[in-house]
Design a protein around this motif. Structure first.
Motif, PDB file in Angstrom:
ATOM      1  N   LEU A   1      -7.138  -2.954   6.251  1.00 54.97           N
ATOM      2  CA  LEU A   1      -6.789  -3.087   4.730  1.00 54.97           C
ATOM      3  C   LEU A   1      -7.713  -2.358   4.002  1.00 54.97           C
TER       4      LEU A   1
ATOM      5  N   TYR B   1      -2.179  -9.125  -1.974  1.00 53.35           N
ATOM      6  CA  TYR B   1      -2.024  -8.831  -0.423  1.00 53.35           C
ATOM      7  C   TYR B   1      -2.266 -10.195   0.153  1.00 53.35           C
TER       8      TYR B   1
ATOM      9  N   GLU C   1      -7.115   1.357   3.889  1.00 54.99           N
ATOM     10  CA  GLU C   1      -5.952   1.580   3.298  1.00 54.99           C
ATOM     11  C   GLU C   1      -6.338   1.626   1.749  1.00 54.99           C
ATOM     12  N   VAL C   2      -7.194   0.508   1.325  1.00 55.24           N
ATOM     13  CA  VAL C   2      -7.475   0.258  -0.190  1.00 55.24           C
ATOM     14  C   VAL C   2      -8.419   1.621  -0.630  1.00 55.24           C
TER      15      VAL C   2
ATOM     16  N   LEU D   1      -6.414   4.691  -1.070  1.00 56.22           N
ATOM     17  CA  LEU D   1      -5.526   4.622  -2.305  1.00 56.22           C
ATOM     18  C   LEU D   1      -6.465   4.767  -3.404  1.00 56.22           C
TER      19      LEU D   1
ATOM     20  N   SER E   1       0.672  -1.323   0.111  1.00 54.93           N
ATOM     21  CA  SER E   1      -0.189   0.051   0.078  1.00 54.93           C
ATOM     22  C   SER E   1       0.959   1.043   0.035  1.00 54.93           C
TER      23      SER E   1
ATOM     24  N   MET F   1      -7.858   1.610  -8.244  1.00 52.68           N
ATOM     25  CA  MET F   1      -7.305   0.500  -7.352  1.00 52.68           C
ATOM     26  C   MET F   1      -7.751  -0.743  -7.982  1.00 52.68           C
TER      27      MET F   1
END
Length: 351
Positions: free
Chosen positions: A91, A81, A94-95, A98, A61, A106
Protein backbone atom coordinates in the motif's frame (compact mmCIF):
# COMPACT_ATOMS: atom_id res chain seq x y z
CA UNK A 1 -1.53 35.34 9.71
CA UNK A 2 -4.01 34.08 7.13
CA UNK A 3 -7.58 33.77 8.36
CA UNK A 4 -8.60 30.19 9.02
CA UNK A 5 -11.52 29.04 6.89
CA UNK A 6 -13.62 25.91 6.76
CA UNK A 7 -12.58 23.81 3.78
CA UNK A 8 -14.94 21.72 1.69
CA UNK A 9 -14.85 18.50 -0.27
CA UNK A 10 -16.71 15.39 -1.37
CA UNK A 11 -16.99 11.97 0.23
CA UNK A 12 -17.94 9.51 -2.49
CA UNK A 13 -19.16 6.25 -1.03
CA UNK A 14 -19.64 4.99 -4.62
CA UNK A 15 -23.09 3.59 -3.85
CA UNK A 16 -25.32 2.87 -6.84
CA UNK A 17 -28.60 1.21 -7.66
CA UNK A 18 -28.12 -2.48 -8.35
CA UNK A 19 -29.08 -2.21 -12.02
CA UNK A 20 -26.44 0.48 -12.66
CA UNK A 21 -23.51 -0.80 -14.69
CA UNK A 22 -20.02 -0.15 -13.39
CA UNK A 23 -19.07 1.53 -16.67
CA UNK A 24 -21.90 4.03 -16.23
CA UNK A 25 -21.16 4.58 -12.54
CA UNK A 26 -17.46 5.18 -13.06
CA UNK A 27 -18.02 7.60 -15.93
CA UNK A 28 -20.57 9.59 -13.92
CA UNK A 29 -18.53 9.72 -10.72
CA UNK A 30 -15.38 10.68 -12.60
CA UNK A 31 -17.28 13.59 -14.14
CA UNK A 32 -18.38 14.62 -10.64
CA UNK A 33 -14.78 14.63 -9.41
CA UNK A 34 -13.75 16.79 -12.38
CA UNK A 35 -16.56 19.25 -11.63
CA UNK A 36 -15.52 19.38 -7.96
CA UNK A 37 -11.95 20.13 -9.01
CA UNK A 38 -12.96 22.83 -11.48
CA UNK A 39 -15.40 24.38 -9.00
CA UNK A 40 -12.66 24.82 -6.40
CA UNK A 41 -13.47 22.21 -3.75
CA UNK A 42 -10.49 21.19 -1.63
CA UNK A 43 -10.93 17.42 -1.21
CA UNK A 44 -12.25 14.35 -2.97
CA UNK A 45 -12.35 11.16 -0.88
CA UNK A 46 -13.63 7.75 -1.93
CA UNK A 47 -14.65 4.84 0.30
CA UNK A 48 -13.40 1.25 0.15
CA UNK A 49 -16.08 -1.45 0.00
CA UNK A 50 -15.86 -5.16 -0.85
CA UNK A 51 -18.30 -7.90 -1.89
CA UNK A 52 -21.39 -5.65 -1.93
CA UNK A 53 -23.41 -5.27 -5.16
CA UNK A 54 -24.59 -1.74 -4.31
CA UNK A 55 -21.04 -0.39 -3.94
CA UNK A 56 -18.43 -0.09 -6.68
CA UNK A 57 -15.21 0.86 -4.90
CA UNK A 58 -13.22 -2.33 -4.21
CA UNK A 59 -9.91 -0.82 -5.43
CA UNK A 60 -9.55 2.79 -4.24
CA UNK A 61 -6.01 3.20 -5.56
CA UNK A 62 -7.07 2.21 -9.07
CA UNK A 63 -9.94 4.68 -8.92
CA UNK A 64 -7.80 7.51 -7.53
CA UNK A 65 -5.29 7.04 -10.35
CA UNK A 66 -8.11 7.66 -12.83
CA UNK A 67 -9.26 10.73 -10.89
CA UNK A 68 -5.71 12.06 -10.59
CA UNK A 69 -5.29 11.90 -14.37
CA UNK A 70 -8.40 14.05 -14.93
CA UNK A 71 -8.00 16.66 -12.17
CA UNK A 72 -5.45 19.35 -11.43
CA UNK A 73 -5.67 20.80 -7.93
CA UNK A 74 -8.13 18.94 -5.68
CA UNK A 75 -6.59 16.72 -2.98
CA UNK A 76 -7.46 13.04 -3.40
CA UNK A 77 -7.68 10.15 -1.00
CA UNK A 78 -9.38 7.05 0.34
CA UNK A 79 -11.49 7.39 3.44
CA UNK A 80 -10.53 4.94 4.35
CA UNK A 81 -8.29 2.13 3.22
CA UNK A 82 -9.28 -0.87 5.35
CA UNK A 83 -5.72 -1.35 6.52
CA UNK A 84 -6.10 -4.94 7.85
CA UNK A 85 -7.00 -5.99 4.28
CA UNK A 86 -3.80 -4.54 2.79
CA UNK A 87 -0.15 -5.49 2.83
CA UNK A 88 1.07 -2.17 4.26
CA UNK A 89 4.33 -2.13 2.30
CA UNK A 90 2.47 -2.71 -0.97
CA UNK A 91 0.00 0.00 0.00
CA UNK A 92 2.90 2.35 0.73
CA UNK A 93 4.14 1.73 -2.82
CA UNK A 94 0.70 2.42 -4.29
CA UNK A 95 0.29 5.65 -2.35
CA UNK A 96 3.77 6.88 -3.23
CA UNK A 97 3.04 6.19 -6.89
CA UNK A 98 -0.28 8.03 -6.63
CA UNK A 99 1.39 10.98 -4.92
CA UNK A 100 3.78 11.27 -7.85
CA UNK A 101 1.00 10.85 -10.43
CA UNK A 102 -1.07 13.56 -8.72
CA UNK A 103 1.85 15.95 -8.14
CA UNK A 104 1.61 15.66 -4.36
CA UNK A 105 -2.17 15.67 -3.85
CA UNK A 106 -2.68 12.39 -1.98
CA UNK A 107 -4.40 12.07 1.42
CA UNK A 108 -4.44 8.64 3.09
CA UNK A 109 -7.29 7.51 5.30
CA UNK A 110 -6.84 4.33 7.32
CA UNK A 111 -9.45 2.33 9.19
CA UNK A 112 -10.01 -0.88 11.10
CA UNK A 113 -12.79 -2.09 8.83
CA UNK A 114 -16.20 -1.41 10.35
CA UNK A 115 -17.70 -4.21 8.26
CA UNK A 116 -16.08 -7.26 9.81
CA UNK A 117 -17.74 -9.39 7.10
CA UNK A 118 -15.10 -8.16 4.67
CA UNK A 119 -12.30 -9.41 6.90
CA UNK A 120 -14.01 -12.75 7.57
CA UNK A 121 -14.57 -13.30 3.83
CA UNK A 122 -10.82 -13.04 3.29
CA UNK A 123 -9.87 -15.24 6.23
CA UNK A 124 -8.71 -12.42 8.53
CA UNK A 125 -9.63 -12.75 12.19
CA UNK A 126 -11.51 -9.58 13.22
CA UNK A 127 -10.00 -9.68 16.74
CA UNK A 128 -6.52 -8.97 15.36
CA UNK A 129 -7.54 -6.01 13.21
CA UNK A 130 -6.36 -3.43 15.75
CA UNK A 131 -2.88 -4.94 15.84
CA UNK A 132 -2.82 -5.02 12.03
CA UNK A 133 -3.85 -1.37 11.88
CA UNK A 134 -1.27 -0.15 14.38
CA UNK A 135 1.63 -2.07 12.87
CA UNK A 136 0.42 -1.15 9.41
CA UNK A 137 0.65 2.57 10.18
CA UNK A 138 4.18 2.10 11.50
CA UNK A 139 5.13 0.33 8.29
CA UNK A 140 3.54 2.94 6.03
CA UNK A 141 5.40 5.84 7.63
CA UNK A 142 8.66 3.86 7.77
CA UNK A 143 8.43 2.87 4.12
CA UNK A 144 7.77 6.46 3.00
CA UNK A 145 11.20 7.56 4.23
CA UNK A 146 12.57 6.20 0.96
CA UNK A 147 15.30 4.13 2.63
CA UNK A 148 15.91 0.35 2.62
CA UNK A 149 14.82 -1.39 5.82
CA UNK A 150 13.91 -4.67 7.46
CA UNK A 151 10.89 -5.16 9.69
CA UNK A 152 10.91 -8.11 12.13
CA UNK A 153 7.49 -7.23 13.57
CA UNK A 154 4.67 -9.11 15.23
CA UNK A 155 2.03 -9.12 12.48
CA UNK A 156 4.44 -8.57 9.57
CA UNK A 157 8.00 -9.68 8.91
CA UNK A 158 9.72 -8.05 5.93
CA UNK A 159 13.32 -7.92 4.71
CA UNK A 160 15.13 -5.74 2.20
CA UNK A 161 12.22 -3.36 1.64
CA UNK A 162 12.59 -0.19 -0.40
CA UNK A 163 9.75 2.18 -1.32
CA UNK A 164 10.28 5.35 -3.29
CA UNK A 165 9.56 8.38 -1.12
CA UNK A 166 6.36 10.24 -2.03
CA UNK A 167 6.35 13.84 -3.22
CA UNK A 168 4.95 15.09 0.10
CA UNK A 169 7.38 14.90 2.98
CA UNK A 170 7.59 13.33 5.41
CA UNK A 171 4.56 11.64 3.81
CA UNK A 172 1.00 12.37 2.60
CA UNK A 173 -1.40 13.43 5.37
CA UNK A 174 -2.90 10.51 7.30
CA UNK A 175 -6.58 10.36 8.29
CA UNK A 176 -8.59 8.11 10.59
CA UNK A 177 -12.32 7.60 10.03
CA UNK A 178 -14.54 6.74 12.99
CA UNK A 179 -16.70 8.02 15.82
CA UNK A 180 -15.21 6.29 18.87
CA UNK A 181 -13.82 8.96 21.26
CA UNK A 182 -10.97 6.78 22.52
CA UNK A 183 -9.80 5.90 19.01
CA UNK A 184 -10.15 9.52 17.91
CA UNK A 185 -8.06 10.73 20.83
CA UNK A 186 -5.36 8.22 19.94
CA UNK A 187 -5.42 9.29 16.28
CA UNK A 188 -5.10 12.99 17.08
CA UNK A 189 -2.30 12.42 19.60
CA UNK A 190 -0.39 10.62 16.86
CA UNK A 191 -0.85 13.34 14.27
CA UNK A 192 -3.67 11.80 12.22
CA UNK A 193 -6.52 13.93 10.97
CA UNK A 194 -9.97 12.57 11.83
CA UNK A 195 -13.24 12.29 9.91
CA UNK A 196 -16.43 11.75 11.92
CA UNK A 197 -19.96 11.61 10.65
CA UNK A 198 -23.28 10.12 9.63
CA UNK A 199 -24.64 10.55 13.16
CA UNK A 200 -26.67 13.40 14.71
CA UNK A 201 -24.55 16.36 15.78
CA UNK A 202 -25.31 15.78 19.43
CA UNK A 203 -23.77 12.31 19.28
CA UNK A 204 -20.60 13.71 17.72
CA UNK A 205 -19.88 16.19 20.52
CA UNK A 206 -17.93 13.64 22.60
CA UNK A 207 -15.81 12.33 19.70
CA UNK A 208 -14.92 15.83 18.52
CA UNK A 209 -14.12 16.93 22.06
CA UNK A 210 -11.73 13.98 22.33
CA UNK A 211 -10.04 15.25 19.18
CA UNK A 212 -9.68 18.81 20.46
CA UNK A 213 -8.48 17.68 23.90
CA UNK A 214 -5.68 15.50 22.49
CA UNK A 215 -2.04 16.55 22.86
CA UNK A 216 -0.87 16.42 19.27
CA UNK A 217 2.41 14.66 18.47
CA UNK A 218 3.66 12.75 15.44
CA UNK A 219 5.10 13.82 12.13
CA UNK A 220 2.20 16.08 11.15
CA UNK A 221 2.62 18.20 14.25
CA UNK A 222 6.40 18.18 13.87
CA UNK A 223 6.02 19.49 10.33
CA UNK A 224 3.99 22.43 11.62
CA UNK A 225 0.55 21.43 10.38
CA UNK A 226 -1.49 19.65 12.99
CA UNK A 227 -4.31 17.19 12.34
CA UNK A 228 -7.65 18.36 11.00
CA UNK A 229 -11.19 17.47 12.02
CA UNK A 230 -13.69 16.73 9.25
CA UNK A 231 -17.41 16.00 9.26
CA UNK A 232 -18.94 13.66 6.67
CA UNK A 233 -22.64 14.20 6.02
CA UNK A 234 -25.24 13.83 3.27
CA UNK A 235 -25.91 17.11 1.47
CA UNK A 236 -28.69 18.13 -0.91
CA UNK A 237 -28.72 21.68 -2.24
CA UNK A 238 -31.35 23.12 -4.59
CA UNK A 239 -32.17 26.67 -5.63
CA UNK A 240 -34.68 27.02 -2.77
CA UNK A 241 -35.94 25.22 0.32
CA UNK A 242 -39.25 24.50 -1.39
CA UNK A 243 -37.61 22.95 -4.43
CA UNK A 244 -35.28 20.82 -2.31
CA UNK A 245 -38.17 19.50 -0.22
CA UNK A 246 -40.27 18.77 -3.30
CA UNK A 247 -37.47 16.92 -5.08
CA UNK A 248 -36.41 14.87 -2.05
CA UNK A 249 -40.06 13.98 -1.35
CA UNK A 250 -40.46 12.69 -4.90
CA UNK A 251 -37.28 10.63 -4.52
CA UNK A 252 -38.54 9.00 -1.34
CA UNK A 253 -41.91 8.25 -2.95
CA UNK A 254 -40.22 6.59 -5.92
CA UNK A 255 -37.55 4.65 -4.05
CA UNK A 256 -39.66 3.79 -1.01
CA UNK A 257 -38.13 1.06 1.13
CA UNK A 258 -34.92 1.07 -0.90
CA UNK A 259 -34.13 4.66 0.11
CA UNK A 260 -31.06 4.03 2.22
CA UNK A 261 -31.45 6.89 4.68
CA UNK A 262 -35.09 6.39 5.70
CA UNK A 263 -35.70 6.25 9.46
CA UNK A 264 -35.98 2.89 11.14
CA UNK A 265 -39.46 1.48 10.72
CA UNK A 266 -39.79 2.75 7.17
CA UNK A 267 -36.83 0.86 5.72
CA UNK A 268 -38.77 -2.38 5.39
CA UNK A 269 -41.74 -0.93 3.56
CA UNK A 270 -42.04 -2.09 -0.05
CA UNK A 271 -41.18 0.54 -2.68
CA UNK A 272 -44.05 2.62 -4.02
CA UNK A 273 -46.25 2.27 -0.92
CA UNK A 274 -45.60 5.71 0.60
CA UNK A 275 -48.01 8.61 0.16
CA UNK A 276 -46.70 12.10 -0.55
CA UNK A 277 -47.42 13.18 3.03
CA UNK A 278 -45.57 10.14 4.41
CA UNK A 279 -42.60 10.78 2.15
CA UNK A 280 -42.48 14.46 3.07
CA UNK A 281 -42.61 13.53 6.75
CA UNK A 282 -39.73 11.11 6.22
CA UNK A 283 -37.63 13.79 4.54
CA UNK A 284 -38.36 16.21 7.38
CA UNK A 285 -37.33 13.55 9.89
CA UNK A 286 -34.01 13.08 8.09
CA UNK A 287 -33.42 16.84 8.11
CA UNK A 288 -34.35 17.15 11.79
CA UNK A 289 -32.07 14.27 12.86
CA UNK A 290 -29.01 15.39 10.85
CA UNK A 291 -29.15 12.49 8.41
CA UNK A 292 -29.18 15.12 5.66
CA UNK A 293 -28.35 18.79 5.43
CA UNK A 294 -30.76 19.94 2.75
CA UNK A 295 -32.52 22.97 1.32
CA UNK A 296 -31.66 26.14 -0.51
CA UNK A 297 -28.14 27.60 -0.33
CA UNK A 298 -28.83 29.92 2.62
CA UNK A 299 -30.53 27.23 4.70
CA UNK A 300 -27.70 24.77 4.05
CA UNK A 301 -25.08 27.42 4.84
CA UNK A 302 -26.78 28.36 8.11
CA UNK A 303 -27.02 24.72 9.18
CA UNK A 304 -23.43 24.01 8.20
CA UNK A 305 -22.09 27.08 10.01
CA UNK A 306 -24.01 26.13 13.15
CA UNK A 307 -22.62 22.58 13.02
CA UNK A 308 -19.08 23.78 12.27
CA UNK A 309 -19.14 26.04 15.34
CA UNK A 310 -20.59 23.35 17.57
CA UNK A 311 -18.05 20.70 16.58
CA UNK A 312 -15.13 23.08 15.83
CA UNK A 313 -14.64 21.67 12.35
CA UNK A 314 -11.81 22.28 9.92
CA UNK A 315 -13.33 20.45 6.93
CA UNK A 316 -16.81 19.51 5.70
CA UNK A 317 -17.06 16.50 3.36
CA UNK A 318 -20.37 16.29 1.54
CA UNK A 319 -21.89 13.06 0.32
CA UNK A 320 -24.35 14.15 -2.40
CA UNK A 321 -25.08 10.56 -3.48
CA UNK A 322 -28.45 9.95 -1.89
CA UNK A 323 -30.32 7.05 -3.47
CA UNK A 324 -32.52 8.20 -6.32
CA UNK A 325 -30.74 11.49 -6.99
CA UNK A 326 -29.83 11.83 -10.66
CA UNK A 327 -26.48 13.07 -11.97
CA UNK A 328 -27.82 16.52 -12.86
CA UNK A 329 -28.91 17.24 -9.31
CA UNK A 330 -25.76 15.73 -7.80
CA UNK A 331 -23.70 18.15 -9.89
CA UNK A 332 -25.97 21.03 -8.89
CA UNK A 333 -25.20 20.26 -5.24
CA UNK A 334 -21.46 20.15 -5.98
CA UNK A 335 -21.49 23.48 -7.81
CA UNK A 336 -23.68 25.22 -5.24
CA UNK A 337 -21.52 23.91 -2.39
CA UNK A 338 -18.37 25.28 -4.02
CA UNK A 339 -19.75 28.52 -5.40
CA UNK A 340 -22.43 29.65 -2.95
CA UNK A 341 -22.81 27.56 0.19
CA UNK A 342 -19.12 27.25 1.12
CA UNK A 343 -18.30 30.96 0.81
CA UNK A 344 -21.47 31.85 2.72
CA UNK A 345 -20.54 29.43 5.54
CA UNK A 346 -17.21 31.17 5.96
CA UNK A 347 -18.93 34.56 6.03
CA UNK A 348 -21.20 33.31 8.81
CA UNK A 349 -18.27 31.86 10.76
CA UNK A 350 -16.64 35.32 10.91
CA UNK A 351 -19.53 36.63 13.05
Amino acid sequence: MAEKKLRFGLFDIMQVLEQTTSQHAYAAHLKDAIIADEAGLDYYFVAERHFMPLYRSPAPSVWLAAVAAKTKRIHLGALAYTLPLHNPVRLAEEVSMLDHLSDGRMEVGVGLGHRVEELVSLGIEPQIRQALLLEGIVLLTRAWRGEPFDHPGQAYQFTNIYVEAPVQRPHPPLWFAGNDPQAIGWAARNGLSVAVGFQPTERLVAPTKAFRDADVTGSAAAAGHGPQLALMRHLYVAESDERAMDEMTKDVMEIGGHFTTLPRGIQGEPPGKMTRDEARSSVQHMLDTDVIIGGGPETCAQRLAETARRLQLDVFLANPYLTGVDARRIRRTIRLLAGTVGPRVNELLKD
